[in-house]
Every structure is written in structure tokens, then in C-alpha cells.
Design a protein around this motif. Structure first.
Motif, PDB file in Angstrom:
ATOM      1  N   ARG A  86      13.173   3.148   2.405  1.00  0.00           N
ATOM      2  CA  ARG A  86      12.086   3.031   1.431  1.00  0.00           C
ATOM      3  C   ARG A  86      11.724   4.397   0.857  1.00  0.00           C
ATOM      4  O   ARG A  86      11.579   5.371   1.580  1.00  0.00           O
ATOM      5  CB  ARG A  86      10.854   2.413   2.097  1.00  0.00           C
ATOM      6  CG  ARG A  86      11.033   0.936   2.409  1.00  0.00           C
ATOM      7  CD  ARG A  86       9.837   0.352   3.128  1.00  0.00           C
ATOM      8  NE  ARG A  86       9.986  -1.097   3.301  1.00  0.00           N
ATOM      9  CZ  ARG A  86       9.147  -1.868   3.992  1.00  0.00           C
ATOM     10  NH1 ARG A  86       8.067  -1.308   4.548  1.00  0.00           N
ATOM     11  NH2 ARG A  86       9.377  -3.155   4.086  1.00  0.00           N
ATOM     12  N   SER A  87      11.604   4.431  -0.465  1.00  0.00           N
ATOM     13  CA  SER A  87      11.257   5.684  -1.132  1.00  0.00           C
ATOM     14  C   SER A  87       9.785   6.014  -0.904  1.00  0.00           C
ATOM     15  O   SER A  87       8.981   5.146  -0.533  1.00  0.00           O
ATOM     16  CB  SER A  87      11.529   5.569  -2.641  1.00  0.00           C
ATOM     17  OG  SER A  87      10.613   4.663  -3.241  1.00  0.00           O
ATOM     18  N   GLN A  88       9.436   7.266  -1.164  1.00  0.00           N
ATOM     19  CA  GLN A  88       8.042   7.690  -0.994  1.00  0.00           C
ATOM     20  C   GLN A  88       7.128   6.887  -1.911  1.00  0.00           C
ATOM     21  O   GLN A  88       6.048   6.443  -1.494  1.00  0.00           O
ATOM     22  CB  GLN A  88       7.924   9.181  -1.297  1.00  0.00           C
ATOM     23  CG  GLN A  88       6.504   9.715  -1.186  1.00  0.00           C
ATOM     24  CD  GLN A  88       6.422  11.201  -1.519  1.00  0.00           C
ATOM     25  OE1 GLN A  88       7.435  11.903  -1.598  1.00  0.00           O
ATOM     26  NE2 GLN A  88       5.205  11.689  -1.734  1.00  0.00           N
ATOM     27  N   GLU A  89       7.571   6.680  -3.150  1.00  0.00           N
ATOM     28  CA  GLU A  89       6.738   5.938  -4.105  1.00  0.00           C
ATOM     29  C   GLU A  89       6.584   4.474  -3.688  1.00  0.00           C
ATOM     30  O   GLU A  89       5.505   3.887  -3.842  1.00  0.00           O
ATOM     31  CB  GLU A  89       7.351   6.019  -5.513  1.00  0.00           C
ATOM     32  CG  GLU A  89       7.246   7.390  -6.147  1.00  0.00           C
ATOM     33  CD  GLU A  89       8.385   8.318  -5.743  1.00  0.00           C
ATOM     34  OE1 GLU A  89       9.169   7.939  -4.843  1.00  0.00           O
ATOM     35  OE2 GLU A  89       8.484   9.412  -6.327  1.00  0.00           O
ATOM     36  N   PHE A  90       7.648   3.896  -3.136  1.00  0.00           N
ATOM     37  CA  PHE A  90       7.556   2.512  -2.658  1.00  0.00           C
ATOM     38  C   PHE A  90       6.491   2.422  -1.557  1.00  0.00           C
ATOM     39  O   PHE A  90       5.653   1.507  -1.563  1.00  0.00           O
ATOM     40  CB  PHE A  90       8.911   2.051  -2.121  1.00  0.00           C
ATOM     41  CG  PHE A  90       8.907   0.647  -1.562  1.00  0.00           C
ATOM     42  CD1 PHE A  90       9.307  -0.427  -2.347  1.00  0.00           C
ATOM     43  CD2 PHE A  90       8.505   0.383  -0.253  1.00  0.00           C
ATOM     44  CE1 PHE A  90       9.294  -1.727  -1.841  1.00  0.00           C
ATOM     45  CE2 PHE A  90       8.484  -0.897   0.257  1.00  0.00           C
ATOM     46  CZ  PHE A  90       8.874  -1.965  -0.547  1.00  0.00           C
ATOM     47  N   CYS A  91       6.553   3.357  -0.632  1.00  0.00           N
ATOM     48  CA  CYS A  91       5.591   3.328   0.482  1.00  0.00           C
ATOM     49  C   CYS A  91       4.159   3.494  -0.020  1.00  0.00           C
ATOM     50  O   CYS A  91       3.235   2.844   0.480  1.00  0.00           O
ATOM     51  CB  CYS A  91       5.936   4.426   1.489  1.00  0.00           C
ATOM     52  SG  CYS A  91       7.497   4.138   2.371  1.00  0.00           S
ATOM     53  N   GLN A  92       3.971   4.338  -1.025  1.00  0.00           N
ATOM     54  CA  GLN A  92       2.626   4.511  -1.585  1.00  0.00           C
ATOM     55  C   GLN A  92       2.147   3.221  -2.261  1.00  0.00           C
ATOM     56  O   GLN A  92       0.985   2.820  -2.087  1.00  0.00           O
ATOM     57  CB  GLN A  92       2.626   5.671  -2.584  1.00  0.00           C
ATOM     58  CG  GLN A  92       2.771   7.043  -1.930  1.00  0.00           C
ATOM     59  CD  GLN A  92       2.883   8.153  -2.955  1.00  0.00           C
ATOM     60  OE1 GLN A  92       3.875   8.261  -3.679  1.00  0.00           O
ATOM     61  NE2 GLN A  92       1.860   8.996  -3.021  1.00  0.00           N
ATOM     62  N   GLN A  93       3.035   2.573  -3.002  1.00  0.00           N
ATOM     63  CA  GLN A  93       2.647   1.322  -3.655  1.00  0.00           C
ATOM     64  C   GLN A  93       2.380   0.230  -2.635  1.00  0.00           C
ATOM     65  O   GLN A  93       1.470  -0.609  -2.816  1.00  0.00           O
ATOM     66  CB  GLN A  93       3.739   0.874  -4.634  1.00  0.00           C
ATOM     67  CG  GLN A  93       3.919   1.780  -5.839  1.00  0.00           C
ATOM     68  CD  GLN A  93       2.724   1.747  -6.782  1.00  0.00           C
ATOM     69  OE1 GLN A  93       1.786   0.973  -6.613  1.00  0.00           O
ATOM     70  NE2 GLN A  93       2.746   2.608  -7.799  1.00  0.00           N
ATOM     71  N   LEU A  94       3.135   0.223  -1.536  1.00  0.00           N
ATOM     72  CA  LEU A  94       2.897  -0.778  -0.498  1.00  0.00           C
ATOM     73  C   LEU A  94       1.543  -0.536   0.172  1.00  0.00           C
ATOM     74  O   LEU A  94       0.808  -1.494   0.491  1.00  0.00           O
ATOM     75  CB  LEU A  94       4.023  -0.728   0.547  1.00  0.00           C
ATOM     76  CG  LEU A  94       4.073  -1.880   1.538  1.00  0.00           C
ATOM     77  CD1 LEU A  94       4.295  -3.214   0.825  1.00  0.00           C
ATOM     78  CD2 LEU A  94       5.183  -1.650   2.582  1.00  0.00           C
TER      79      LEU A  94
END
Length: 521
Positions: A86-94
Motif C-alpha cells: 500500500r502506498s503512503q497516499e493510499f494509507c492516508q486515504q484509508l
């Protein structure tokens, strides 16, 4: 409108984040909101199933889920792929999604439940893999792609359908077939090359605040023709003008066995608005041709066995200076001495020269004669002719149309119009222009002759090679679309000629010359 590679798009993203100052999460928010707008407009009701992978494409999917849930839609979000990727941006959106209290499920271990919802969805959102994915699909994406395709529900792809190579248009096994693709900032080559283009369905380009400066920074140069750009190119027709205002074209065409091609090419050139068109044919062909068309000026050329005589170049040279453009090829055939004749013509002409059909087949025997050119040369091959020019198979050409079109144009310093869906225009500088218009109604003999005449007609009027090419190719495709509305099956090349005027009308603000109050009006 630029067409870019995956690497160029990634570089544009980085430039926008680093040098323009727009954070990646803002770009992601803009991308997700753009997809939501399309979904809300097209599928305003019903359950939306969103499939999100672990990268930034999946992060876009999470934004879409949040916006739709905020609007009260029934959203089912399914996460797929390795958590470790998981990308950093994905984790932030999650994390944002968790803070909002919105639910989601994982594909692994719940495959049957997800597949059941896919079949019930008003629309499915494919946010599994983005433009960086290449090669065959691995699990779980292959199984999910198959499940999406068998569901029969409408599919919206985020940026590009899962399994499509964004540089080549190659399609992996069990790739997602979308009804709509919402792509961001620029078109990608995989969206305009077959078979990838077929899997994208309708393509919508969304602005997510990446500026043109980012495209220039990565040296993006390939473009997609737009109707607005064509409208700006269309030459005006002022009331106070005459036939000399609109150029003089010469078309050398025809042979004993092929008398229809010169008629189609000349008629098409005149239908574009060319002021004076001369049609040069072998002497024995002239009576047949003049019985079918009367508007051009005719020129009977000495012949040998039904083809242009090898020593006719001297006679041609005497009058070539009176033309703004010359086209050679429709219906001329091939014959012993034809290459020598063509070399002499190329050496004699100092205005833009269009080589089509059998002129290309003659050229393929000795491409070195292009070194004798004295002005712009435009080659207009279909994939088979392109294969002969490049010394490879038609299949190889179709696998990498941009590469071969660009290579031929740069190697020989010529313009190339590689016909097909989508037709590519390559310039000696290496720029590629993609033409979006056309239909299967053009898939008949004679359509290429019509295009040759149109290119000659527009270059004659504009005295500008690139502008004339763009206009002709775009409007030839639009004429094909008009014919296709009547019948994809029954349309003939002569019907395409008759559709040139209506095609021009679709992009022109101008009607007939303005009325005056002069006596007699």
C-alpha cells in the motif's frame, strides 16, 4: 491535448507536486471527485461497487467511495492486493475513510460475497491497478477482472482499465473491459492504441490541476486532435475572393486498369474548396475519366502499356511550377521503370508532394530516392504499405504504430500519415498527432484515394503542410462518421466525397459569405 507515456505522466505528477506545490493528496482528491461527477451524471441511483488496489489508483477509489457515501449513495468498497504494497497516499486515504466511519471489506476470504455484489451493482468502479501495471495479471487481479467482466454491470475505469498496458495498448488475460474510462490530465498511449482502446470504452479526460507547464517540463509533444483546434485551422472563405485564392493542385493518378481512383481523388480535392485542380492521367485513360468527372482541368500524359511513360518527367517538369501541391499514386499501378520515373518526379517538384497507394509501393523498392526531395513529402500508407516501407510485417506495424510512424518520419525527413484507427500523423521533428475521427464505413477501397485528394485540396488552400494534413485527416474521418450514420455496410468511397461538405459544416462557425446590400442582392 497531450498523449503521453506512463513515465511522462509520473514525471508530470512529480513536477506538479514538487515545483507547482500541489500536494499529491490534492491531486488524488481532484481525481476522485472527477470520477464521482461522471458516475452521478450517468448512474444517479443504485449501488456502486468500488474495487480498490493498494496503490495510488486504489487511493483514487477510496476518495470516490468517500464522496459517494457523503452524498448518501449505497457504496460497497472492496480492498484487494497485498497490504505491504500500500502506498503512503493510499494509507492516508484509508485513515480518512476510517475517521469518517465508512465501512469496507477485503476481497480475500470474501470472494463470493464480492462477486454477488458485482452482479447487483448499478455501476462498478475499477480502481485496482493504474498506468504503471504491465504484463499478465497476477492474483487476485486476474480473478477479480474475470468476475467484473462476467457481472454484466457497467464499469467505470479509474485512469485506465486493469490489465491494459498504458504505453502499448496490449491487453493482459482477463483484463477489465470498461464502459467508461475517466483519465487524468493527459491521454495515455494505451488508450488510443488497439486493442487497449477497445477495452477503455468511452474516454473522458478530467482536469485535476496539473498545468501545461508540467507537460512542457517533461517534453511532452504528442497531441490528440480536437474539434476546437480544427475549427481554428479551417481556412476562411471571404466574399471578395476568386478561384486563384484557394490554390492550385495537381494529382497524377490512374492507369489502364484503375480509372476510378483518379476520379475519387480529384473530386475529393475539389470538395475541400480547392480553387483549381488539374488531373493528370495516362493518355488512354483520359476518355474514361472525363466521362465521370468534368470539373478538373485535364492533362493527358504520355504512357507506356497503360502507365505513365518513363520519359514523361520532362513534360511534367515544364508545368510543375504552376502548382501549390502535387499528389501522386491513386491507381497508377507499378511497372518496370516506375521507380526511376518516381525518382525523376521527386527531383523535379519543389512544392509539397503527397505519395499514396502505388507510389508508396514504388518507393518501397528504393527509399533512397527520398534524398532527392526539394520540398515537404507526405507519405500516406495503410499498415500493409507501411510494412513494405519499413521492411517488416503488417502485424509488427500494428503492434507499435507510434514507433514506426515516428521512425520513418525522422529517418527520411518526411511527414507520415499512418492510416487506421486511430490515424497517426508523424512529422520530421518526431511529433505525433492522433486523429480521433473515423468509422468502419471507411473500410472500403477508394477511401484512401479520397483522403489523398483532401490532403492536396487543403494544402493548396493553406500553403501549410501540417495544417492541411490535420484538416484533411480529421474531416475525412468525420465524413466517414457521417456515412456510417446512414450505413456502416453500404457506404462507398463516393459517398465519403459527398459527405465532405457536411463534415466541414460540423466544425465551421461560418456559413456562406455574408450578404451585402449591393444592388441586385
Amino acid at each position: 491535448m497531450y498523449v503521453v507515456s506512463a513515465q511522462q505522466m509520473r514525471d508530470m505528477d512529480r513536477f506538479t507536486i514538487k515545483h507547482i506545490g500541489i500536494p499529491s493528496l490534492v491531486l488524488m482528491e481532484n481525481a476522485g471527485a472527477a470520477v464521482v461527477r461522471e458516475i452521478s451524471r450517468r448512474w444517479p441511483e443504485g449501488m456502486v461497487v468500488i474495487l480498490a488496489g493498494p496503490g495510488n489508483n486504489g487511493g483514487d477509489g477510496l476518495v470516490i467511495a468517500r464522496h459517494l457515501a457523503n452524498a448518501g449513495r449505497d457504496v460497497r468498497l472492496w480492498l484487494a492486493g497485498d497490504k505491504a504494497k500500500r502506498s503512503q497516499e493510499f494509507c492516508q486515504q484509508l485513515g480518512i475513510l476510517d475517521a469518517c466511519g465508512y465501512r469496507y471489506e477485503h476481497w480475500r476470504g470474501h470472494e463470493e460475497a464480492c462477486m454477488a455484489e458485482l452482479g447487483q451493482a448499478a455501476v462498478i468502479v475499477d480502481a485496482l491497478l493504474g498506468i504503471g501495471a504491465k504484463g499478465e495479471l497476477r492474483e487476485p487481479y486476474a480473478s477479480i477482472g474475470q468476475a467484473v467482466n462476467v457481472s454484466k454491470s457497467p464499469v467505470v475505469a479509474v485512469d485506465i482499465p486493469t490489465g491494459i498496458n498504458s504505453d502499448t495498448g496490449e491487453v493482459a488475460n482477463r483484463s477489465v473491459r470498461a464502459d467508461l474510462t475517466v483519465t487524468f490530465a493527459c491521454l495515455k498511449w494505451g488508450q488510443v492504441l488497439y486493442p487497449g482502446a477497445d477495452y477503455c470504452g468511452e474516454c473522458v479526460l478530467a482536469d485535476i490541476s496539473i498545468p501545461e507547464r508540467a507537460a512542457l517540463a517533461v517534453q511532452a509533444c504528442d497531441v490528440w486532435l480536437t474539434e476546437s483546434s480544427i475549427r481554428q485551422l479551417l481556412p476562411p472563405r471571404p466574399r471578395f475572393s476568386h478561384k486563384g485564392t484557394y490554390g492550385r493542385a495537381l494529382i497524377l493518378a490512374g492507369s489502364r486498369e484503375m480509372t476510378g481512383a483518379p476520379v475519387l481523388a480529384a473530386s475529393a480535392g475539389l470538395h475541400t474548396g480547392c480553387g483549381l485542380l488539374t488531373l493528370a492521367v495516362p493518355e488512354s485513360v483520359l476518355p474514361t475519366v472525363t466521362a465521370r468527372i468534368s470539373e478538373p482541368v485535364f492533362w493527358a500524359i504520355p504512357e507506356e502499356n497503360g502507365h505513365f511513360a518513363s520519359d514523361s518527367v520532362g513534360r511534367l517538369r515544364e508545368r510543375l511550377q504552376s502548382f501549390d501541391v502535387v499528389a501522386i499514386g491513386p491507381g497508377i499501378g507499378t511497372w518496370p521503370g516506375g521507380v526511376r520515373w518516381l525518382a525523376g518526379v521527386i527531383n523535379a517538384i519543389n512544392v509539397p508532394l503527397i505519395l499514396d497507394a502505388d507510389a508508396l509501393n514504388l518507393l518501397a523498392d528504393d527509399l533512397s530516392i527520398l534524398a532527392q526531395k526539394r520540398s515537404d513529402i507526405i507519405l500516406t500508407p495503410h499498415p500493409g504499405e507501411m510494412g513494405r516501407l519499413c521492411g517488416c510485417s503488417t502485424t509488427e506495424i500494428e503492434k507499435n504504430r507510434p514507433h514506426y510512424a515516428r521512425m520513418l518520419a525522422q529517418r527520411y525527413g518526411v511527414y507520415v500519415v499512418l492510416k487506421g484507427a486511430y490515424t497517426l500523423l508523424a512529422s520530421p521533428s518526431g511529433q505525433l498527432v492522433v486523429n480521433p475521427t473515423g468509422s468502419a464505413a471507411l473500410a472500403k477501397g477508394g477511401s484512401g484515394d479520397v483522403l489523398t485528394g483532401m490532403i492536396a485540396g487543403f494544402i493548396a488552400q493553406m500553403r501549410n503542410t501540417e495544417a492541411g494534413m490535420r484538416l484533411a485527416v480529421y474531416l475525412h474521418g468525420r465524413a466517414g462518421e457521417i456515412c456510417g450514420m446512414r450505413s456502416m455496410y453500404a457506404s462507398m468511397a463516393s459517398d465519403v466525397v459527398q459527405a465532405i461538405g457536411p463534415a466541414i459544416r460540423t466544425v465551421s462557425f461560418a456559413g456562406e459569405a455574408s450578404r451585402t446590400d449591393f444592388p441586385g442582392n
